[in-house]
Design a protein around this motif. Structure first.
Motif, PDB file in Angstrom:
ATOM      1  N   CYS A   5     -19.099 -33.773   7.095  1.00  0.00           N
ATOM      2  CA  CYS A   5     -20.464 -33.582   7.555  1.00  0.00           C
ATOM      3  C   CYS A   5     -20.519 -33.888   9.052  1.00  0.00           C
ATOM      4  CB  CYS A   5     -21.413 -34.498   6.789  1.00  0.00           C
ATOM      5  SG  CYS A   5     -23.118 -34.423   7.391  1.00  0.00           S
ATOM      6  N   VAL A   7     -22.937 -34.802  10.777  1.00  0.00           N
ATOM      7  CA  VAL A   7     -23.879 -35.883  11.101  1.00  0.00           C
ATOM      8  C   VAL A   7     -23.351 -37.239  10.648  1.00  0.00           C
ATOM      9  CG1 VAL A   7     -26.214 -36.763  10.684  1.00  0.00           C
ATOM     10  CG2 VAL A   7     -25.839 -34.310  11.004  1.00  0.00           C
ATOM     11  N   CYS A   8     -23.003 -37.335   9.352  1.00  0.00           N
ATOM     12  CA  CYS A   8     -22.651 -38.656   8.814  1.00  0.00           C
ATOM     13  C   CYS A   8     -21.162 -38.800   8.511  1.00  0.00           C
ATOM     14  CB  CYS A   8     -23.459 -38.937   7.555  1.00  0.00           C
ATOM     15  SG  CYS A   8     -23.062 -37.852   6.179  1.00  0.00           S
TER      16      CYS A   8
HETATM   17 ZN   LIG Z   1     -24.090 -35.932   6.260  1.00  0.00          ZN
END
Ligand SMILES: [Zn+2]
Length: 92
Positions: A5, A7-8
């Motif tokens: 991912c 983002v994370c």
């Molecule tokens: Zn994520």
């Protein structure tokens, strides 16, 4: 599909071959699609000939293939990947 991912940094491939189970979910989605389109044709088009059922159901299934593929993986990840969406994860 991303490997991680952006983002994370969650790794989407939870374990080797994890998404093979998504084929069963995708199959269930396809069966629901066939039933909905078939029943809709029966009631809305007045029980057309068999070739109409076959061609319309095939066309709708082909059009929905990417959608069904993607959401089967999402459902697989949520049901068996012990992943929960956290809307506040990246909030300041
Ligand atoms: Zn994520």
């Amino acid at each position: 599909m991303y490997e991680y991912c952006p983002v994370c940094k969650f790794r989407f491939e939870v374990e080797l071959g994890f998404y093979w189970g998504a084929m069963y979910i995708s199959y269930a989605f396809s069966v629901v699609n066939v039933v909905i389109v078939g029943v809709s044709l029966f009631y809305l088009a007045g029980d057309p000939p068999l070739w109409v059922y076959g061609s319309v159901i095939t066309a709708v299934t082909i059009l929905l293939t990417t959608f069904l593929f993607r959401y089967a993986r999402v459902v697989m990840l949520y049901l068996f990947g012990s992943v929960r969406y956290d809307a506040t994860y990246n909030q300041p």
